[in-house]
Write an enzyme that holds these catalytic residues in place. Sequence first.
Site: not given
Length: 216
Positions: A18, A91, A128, A162, A173
Amino acid sequence: MIKKFKNFIFLGSPGSGKGTQALNLIKETSLVHLSTGDLLRKEIEEKSELGLKLKNIIDAGQLVDDKTVAELLKKNCDLKSKSFIFDGFPRTLAQAEILSEDVLANFGHVAVYFEMPEDVIVSRLVHRRICQKCNAIYNIKTKPPKNDGYCDNCESEKLFHRSDDKEEVIRERVKVYNENIGPVLDFYRNKDLLKVIDANRENRLILDELLGFLDN
Ligand code: AMP
């Protein structure tokens, strides 16, 4: 004259692409990217009392309460002057209702669900790395920066890993995301506002599909 676009609501698990597509879209439209994850991380950086509480929740892979996130979101979007890409919000069903009734009631919007296999998601997030200055997203396996550890655009900016992009937190998550998203998808499906896309494709193909939704 700037073309006025519909607002986009990006739905999809963490790691479904996204954020990458939001960055691609803002280069080709006047849309503004609004990520609740980014807004929450900004609060954490400011080291406020709220920020400390948020860090513990985020690092455990859990959801921040609906009221806190919704207030943060409302403070940061003026729909009269701009159209937005809502990334990471809603969410939960309660958040979808708030967005629909309090924020987007008088503004056109379309919800897009980024469908992606879970094994691809985990591998993407573990690898990432992000530039905190320009928000560029890298993958150390499939899309590494030219200079190891540094952003291609901002050269001296060290890439950031992160704290919630660790495998055990990622799995939590994704689990939390999947537990909550069903009623949100139904909410938009029932309003005939839901588009489902195959997010496991080349970036340009996804971007073209998204641009097509804006014209309809
Ligand atoms: P993201 O950057 O979208 O992956 O979000 C990172 C983390 O921020 C999530 O794992 C949640 O802990 C929190 N978060 C972001 N958006 C929301 C939201 N809409 N509701 C609750 N928590 C959120």
